[in-house]
Scaffold this active site. Sequence first.
Site, mmCIF file in Angstrom:
data_model
loop_
_atom_site.group_PDB
_atom_site.id
_atom_site.type_symbol
_atom_site.label_atom_id
_atom_site.label_comp_id
_atom_site.label_asym_id
_atom_site.label_seq_id
_atom_site.Cartn_x
_atom_site.Cartn_y
_atom_site.Cartn_z
ATOM 1 N N ASP A 151 -1.323 -0.842 10.784
ATOM 2 C CA ASP A 151 0.053 -0.451 10.486
ATOM 3 C C ASP A 151 0.885 -0.361 11.765
ATOM 4 O OD1 ASP A 151 2.325 0.691 9.447
ATOM 5 O OD2 ASP A 151 1.292 2.305 8.383
ATOM 6 N N ASP A 219 7.725 0.831 1.949
ATOM 7 C CA ASP A 219 6.800 1.582 1.092
ATOM 8 C C ASP A 219 7.290 1.668 -0.356
ATOM 9 O OD1 ASP A 219 5.604 1.939 3.508
ATOM 10 O OD2 ASP A 219 5.412 4.112 3.347
HETATM 11 C C1 GLA Z 1 3.341 3.662 6.532
HETATM 12 C C2 GLA Z 1 2.710 2.691 5.545
HETATM 13 C C3 GLA Z 1 2.120 3.454 4.371
HETATM 14 C C4 GLA Z 1 1.106 4.469 4.884
HETATM 15 C C5 GLA Z 1 1.742 5.381 5.919
HETATM 16 C C6 GLA Z 1 0.699 6.273 6.610
HETATM 17 O O1 GLA Z 1 4.451 4.275 5.966
HETATM 18 O O2 GLA Z 1 3.644 1.728 5.107
HETATM 19 O O3 GLA Z 1 1.523 2.569 3.440
HETATM 20 O O4 GLA Z 1 0.006 3.783 5.438
HETATM 21 O O5 GLA Z 1 2.392 4.635 6.945
HETATM 22 O O6 GLA Z 1 1.222 7.054 7.626
#
Ligand code: GLA
Length: 412
Positions: A151, A219
């Site tokens: 990520d 998200d």
């Molecule tokens: C980001 C990602 C999520 C999750 C969070 C965790 O927002 O897009 O899917 O993994 O980080 O902190």
Amino acid sequence: MNGLRSCFPAAILAMPCLLFAPALAQPTKLASTPPMGWNSWNHFNRNIDDATVRAQADAMVASGLRDAGYVYINIDDTWEGERDATGRIRSNSKFPDMKALADYVHGKGLKLGIYSSPGNKTCAKYEGSLDHEEQDAQTFADWGIDYLKYDLCGLRDAMKQAPSPEAAHAMMIDAYSKMHRALVKTGRPIVFSLCQYGNDAVWTWGASVGGNLWRTTGDISDRYSRMAEIGFSQAGLAKYAGTGHWNDPDMLEVGNGGMNLEEYRTHMSLWALLAAPLLAGNDLTKMTPETVSLLTNHDVIAIDQDPAGIQGDRVGAEGPTEVWARPLADGSKAVGLFNRHPQPMEIRADFRQIGFHGPVRVRDVWSGKDLGKMAAEYRTLVPGHGVVLLKVSEAAGSSSSESAPKRPTEQR
Ligand code: GLA
């Protein structure tokens, strides 16, 4: 891993070998169909620990989800502890023994996934993998990890300091490529999931940095408006997906309670048409029969996991209604009639527009009913925010449809 394993008996042999390995690909068997499993983030957020993950693994088996195809148990952010004196990452006190947890999960016929960032910190401000890529990949492999979600988060600050957008982009490509090389070097097949929220048209380069899947959006949340915004925005991306490399419109919210049955059916149907990874994001230990049946519908999963691996696309839209179709390996097509309006609306499927030029046989996937033989079109009332998902095949004796499933010209 066969080809690559023979490349790594000694580091000195690795370089020439890698030079001839196209795009440093992980073995094609990895993610040959979109990964299916569970991820901790959507429901548990930061509130996860060893016991929670074990309970999810138990429930994955007991509920029948494993046997329906869900195999990855993926731990998202907040498992990370401090590094030891040699720089080796440790899990924090919520996860006392990651290797033992992996053994437990593997013992259930499941696989274990983990999360990190190419930056020095993750999104939740835990330790990231920057400058420890090889060490972390090896630690993950030693633990028995089968899947890594990587990520971007922490790297974004460093990218802001780059002298130009091009330089920032190059930093990101570099960071993902570095971790991919590190994963390959471990010799363990580890699915590589890129998460950078769909920026910089990741679908055009995700596969070239070794991604088996890449998030195409920000998200998701457990609301119809957000799920629909994400899902229906995937039009046009089909040509970038295929065996071993998938577009990822984010994890499922089915069973988290924020959408009604029609809306969750839309979520599952659209994700199946999109050949999207199916990562359940709910609490598997507390599922209603309705949630289990939504997640385990055999025919919907078969569409998602179709071996031809051709992502579906939008074939038409009229106001708040959309028709999407996905070519399947047996020459049939999955067709979704989606109503984005809150009230019921009639939707028409035009079979010629979908590629059939003679009579067809039609089955309603969610009801399991055979709707019989049809000539040119099907009209039906679709509930508000709902879907009618059809499987359409050439009627016996007719040879007027496209026969082999057509893949959109692939871009890699
Ligand atoms: C980001 C990602 C999520 C999750 C969070 C965790 O927002 O897009 O899917 O993994 O980080 O902190």
